[in-house]
Design a protein around this motif. Structure first.
Motif, PDB file in Angstrom:
ATOM      1  N   ASN A 100       0.838  -1.195   0.000  1.00 16.13           N
ATOM      2  CA  ASN A 100       0.000   0.000   0.000  1.00 16.13           C
ATOM      3  C   ASN A 100       0.872   1.244   0.000  1.00 16.13           C
ATOM      4  OD1 ASN A 100      -2.216   1.658   0.076  1.00 16.13           O
ATOM      5  ND2 ASN A 100      -3.081   0.789   1.943  1.00 16.13           N
ATOM      6  N   GLN A 114      -4.162  -1.584   8.166  1.00 18.41           N
ATOM      7  CA  GLN A 114      -3.418  -1.906   6.943  1.00 18.41           C
ATOM      8  C   GLN A 114      -2.346  -2.971   7.211  1.00 18.41           C
ATOM      9  OE1 GLN A 114      -4.063  -1.212   3.810  1.00 18.41           O
ATOM     10  NE2 GLN A 114      -5.878  -0.171   4.566  1.00 18.41           N
ATOM     11  N   ARG A 121      -2.221 -11.050   3.843  1.00 18.87           N
ATOM     12  CA  ARG A 121      -1.737 -11.377   2.503  1.00 18.87           C
ATOM     13  C   ARG A 121      -0.490 -12.267   2.571  1.00 18.87           C
ATOM     14  NH1 ARG A 121      -2.060  -8.968  -2.602  1.00 18.87           N
ATOM     15  NH2 ARG A 121      -0.245  -9.315  -3.903  1.00 18.87           N
TER      16      ARG A 121
ATOM     17  N   GLN B 167      -8.102 -10.931  -1.506  1.00 15.38           N
ATOM     18  CA  GLN B 167      -8.482 -10.540  -0.157  1.00 15.38           C
ATOM     19  C   GLN B 167      -9.794  -9.778  -0.254  1.00 15.38           C
ATOM     20  OE1 GLN B 167      -4.472  -8.564   0.788  1.00 15.38           O
ATOM     21  NE2 GLN B 167      -5.107  -9.344   2.764  1.00 15.38           N
ATOM     22  N   VAL B 169     -12.037  -6.783  -0.234  1.00 11.12           N
ATOM     23  CA  VAL B 169     -11.721  -5.380  -0.469  1.00 11.12           C
ATOM     24  C   VAL B 169     -12.979  -4.524  -0.400  1.00 11.12           C
ATOM     25  CG1 VAL B 169     -10.664  -3.724  -2.043  1.00 11.12           C
ATOM     26  CG2 VAL B 169      -9.927  -6.110  -2.099  1.00 11.12           C
ATOM     27  N   VAL B 171     -14.130  -1.604  -1.893  1.00 10.64           N
ATOM     28  CA  VAL B 171     -13.686  -0.834  -3.061  1.00 10.64           C
ATOM     29  C   VAL B 171     -13.758   0.673  -2.808  1.00 10.64           C
ATOM     30  CG1 VAL B 171     -14.180  -0.303  -5.484  1.00 10.64           C
ATOM     31  CG2 VAL B 171     -14.245  -2.658  -4.690  1.00 10.64           C
ATOM     32  N   LEU B 174     -10.851   1.762  -0.709  1.00 12.43           N
ATOM     33  CA  LEU B 174      -9.616   1.736  -1.492  1.00 12.43           C
ATOM     34  C   LEU B 174      -9.542   2.940  -2.441  1.00 12.43           C
ATOM     35  CD1 LEU B 174      -7.968  -1.402  -2.933  1.00 12.43           C
ATOM     36  CD2 LEU B 174      -8.356   0.479  -4.486  1.00 12.43           C
ATOM     37  N   SER B 206     -10.553  -9.468  -4.232  1.00  8.26           N
ATOM     38  CA  SER B 206      -9.662  -9.056  -5.298  1.00  8.26           C
ATOM     39  C   SER B 206      -8.267  -8.811  -4.721  1.00  8.26           C
ATOM     40  CB  SER B 206     -10.234  -7.806  -5.960  1.00  8.26           C
ATOM     41  OG  SER B 206      -9.723  -7.664  -7.259  1.00  8.26           O
ATOM     42  N   ASP B 207      -7.375  -8.352  -5.581  1.00 10.70           N
ATOM     43  CA  ASP B 207      -6.001  -8.133  -5.138  1.00 10.70           C
ATOM     44  C   ASP B 207      -5.789  -6.630  -4.894  1.00 10.70           C
ATOM     45  OD1 ASP B 207      -3.143  -7.565  -5.362  1.00 10.70           O
ATOM     46  OD2 ASP B 207      -2.937  -9.670  -5.895  1.00 10.70           O
ATOM     47  N   PRO B 208      -5.753  -6.199  -3.631  1.00  7.89           N
ATOM     48  CA  PRO B 208      -5.723  -4.755  -3.348  1.00  7.89           C
ATOM     49  C   PRO B 208      -4.549  -3.995  -3.984  1.00  7.89           C
ATOM     50  CG  PRO B 208      -6.126  -6.002  -1.337  1.00  7.89           C
ATOM     51  CD  PRO B 208      -5.815  -6.993  -2.401  1.00  7.89           C
ATOM     52  N   ARG B 212      -4.991  -0.913  -6.646  1.00  7.11           N
ATOM     53  CA  ARG B 212      -4.458   0.437  -6.368  1.00  7.11           C
ATOM     54  C   ARG B 212      -3.626   0.921  -7.534  1.00  7.11           C
ATOM     55  NH1 ARG B 212      -3.234  -2.001  -1.043  1.00  7.11           N
ATOM     56  NH2 ARG B 212      -4.981  -1.381   0.263  1.00  7.11           N
TER      57      ARG B 212
END
Ligand SMILES: Nc1ncnc2c1ncn2[C@@H]1O[C@H](COP(=O)(O)OP(=O)(O)OP(=O)(O)O)[C@@H](O)[C@H]1O
Ligand SMILES: [Mg+2]
Lengths: 135, 325
Positions: A100, A114, A121, B167, B169, B171, B174, B206-208, B212
């Protein structure tokens, strides 16, 4: 919440000190480093799950540090922290494998959330690696 | 389709690949004569670096032109998924090869630059007027090396097919955090970013970090498309609980009709040298398709441009992945 190991890297000593202390209070294992080089040296001695890395540091900057970190510890998840925020550097960081790109000041609660997601993950990736290895 | 493949003949690219390799290998040799330390050698190094970059770019353009002309002849629409994935795989192989061959020399060049820099600090160099010029010149070479590194990295991420990590998410959340990142730069050009985020959006699997990356690319393009003063609108909505739709709209320069089919092609860029590599949308499309979604564009030249992304909610898939937790 599960315990995990966090490394905080920022050239502002006070920031590092406060956040390390508050994370420890919450039962996490936390260490601080005041420069990219110090962080990389620490990675040779200790394992971490998640790293919070400042973007702007004198000497080796956040992006360069991230590059080296991902070579050394590809599975460690890195959250980039930035004071001024530039879209280009955000894209660059994410492309290098950061989890991130977070604007400062980030409330500890949000940052912690976070970190938990980044740790989740890492667990998923480790799990995947294990099942791949078992096949 | 098979005759199409024959027409998309990438073999003409090989001489360029060879030239690029020769240049790439020649640069470290130039630096190897470190005792020949002189402004001349440094300048030569810079020139060869410059050429390597040029060649890389033109290789991309040639590959693209061949692909595009192949497409025109067969009157195939680029939107044909199967055809596109074949284009992509040839570009992938090409870029992975180039990236590998360029990366190692770049590493060596970077090391040699450091070494020369170190030499210019030595006592015998002290007081020599040219030493400072030399250091300036080295800094410029370093900057160009970094630029090459970044292009190579982008190429690699285009080629690499890493399996996304799914994961849950939120949206909207994000998007909010990425809009904050883009807002400062936008404000400097008097651009307002409006959020129209539907509440009660389903949580998607989805894959953060990949999402991004796509959002930042679209926000950057939108910001660059507006000269001064303008509006970027980011909106979300649920499509029947199966997909979440994200739209990024700007009232910037728009995209001419004849460019629409090409903007997702690697290296297609209308931005000045050094401003754009033309990989942003190619990477973004690669990501969204890997996530099982789609990305589309519509534009009114001179008026506005809208990018529409649809990502699957995937509720079942993530439960399987996260069940262990
Ligand atoms: N919002 C937009 N408005 C107008 N034109 C756009 C917009 N987005 C993309 N384009 C066009 O599509 C081209 C390709 O975009 P892409 O993001 O792939 O590359 P780039 O922005 O030129 O370079 P990079 O993203 O690598 O820095 C751009 O050069 C521009 O001509
Ligand atoms: Mg772009």
């Amino acid at each position: 919440m599960e315990k995990f190991r966090v490394l905080i890297v920022d050239d502002e000593g006070e920031f590092v000190e406060t956040i390390v202390k508050r994370l420890r209070d919450r039962g996490l294992e936390a260490e601080g480093a005041l420069s990219g080089q110090e962080a990389l040296d620490l990675l040779d001695e200790q394992e971490f799950d998640v790293c919070v890395l400042d973007y702007r540091m004198p000497g080796m900057d956040g992006i360069e540090t991230l590059r080296h970190m991902k070579k050394k510890k590809p599975r460690m998840e890195v959250i980039m922290l930035t004071g001024h925020g530039s879209v280009e550097s955000g894209i660059q960081g994410l492309q290098l494998g950061a989890y991130n790109y977070v604007m400062k000041p980030a409330p500890l609660k949000d940052l912690l959330h976070q970190m938990e997601l980044a740790y989740e993950r890492k667990l998923i990736e480790e799990e995947r690696f294990k099942t791949l290895g078992a096949e | 389709m098979s005759s199409f493949l024959k027409k998309v003949n990438l073999s003409g690219v090989e001489p360029y690949l060879m030239t690029a390799l020769i240049f790439a290998c020649a640069i470290p040799l130039l630096f190897a004569g470190r005792y020949l330390l002189s402004g001349g050698a440094v300048a030569l190094g810079a020139i060869s670096l410059f050429h390597t970059r040029r060649i890389l770019a033109s290789m991309g353009r040639i590959a693209e032109q061949r692909i595009m002309s192949g497409i025109a002849e067969e009157r195939l629409i680029t939107d044909d998924r199967a055809c596109r994935s074949q284009i992509f795989s040839s570009v992938d192989t090409l870029s992975a090869g180039i990236a590998h061959e360029i990366n190692n020399p770049l590493g060596i060049i970077a090391q040699e630059i450091q070494w020369i820099g170190h030499l210019t600090e030595s006592p015998s160099m002290r007081g020599i007027k040219e030493a400072e010029d030399l250091r300036d010149s080295l800094r410029e070479i370093s900057r160009q090396v970094d630029r090459c590194k970044e292009t190579v990295h982008k190429l690699l991420s285009l080629a690499r097919q890493v399996e996304p990590v799914l994961q849950f998410v939120d949206v909207n959340e994000l998007i909010r955090s990425m809009v904050i990142v883009a807002e400062r730069q936008a404000a400097a050009k008097k651009i307002t970013i409006v959020r129209r985020l539907e509440s009660g959006l389903p949580v998607v699997a989805s894959d953060p970090p990949l999402l991004r990356q796509v959002l930042l690319n679209l926000l950057l393009n939108a910001t660059q498309a507006i000269d001064q003063e303008g509006v970027i609108t980011v909106s979300t909505r649920s499509l029947g609980g199966e997909f979440v739709e994200i739209k990024v709209q700007d009232n910037g320069c728009g995209i001419p009709r004849e460019h629409l089919a090409r903007i997702f092609t690697p290296f297609f860029s209308t931005k000045p040298e050094g401003k754009g590599t033309g990989l942003g949308l190619a990477i973004s499309r690669g990501i969204i398709e890997r996530l099982g979604g789609s990305i589309d564009v519509s534009s009114e030249p001179g008026e506005s441009t809208t990018f529409t992304i649809r990502v699957p909610v995937n509720s079942r898939r993530v439960n399987a992945t996260l069940a262990r937790g």
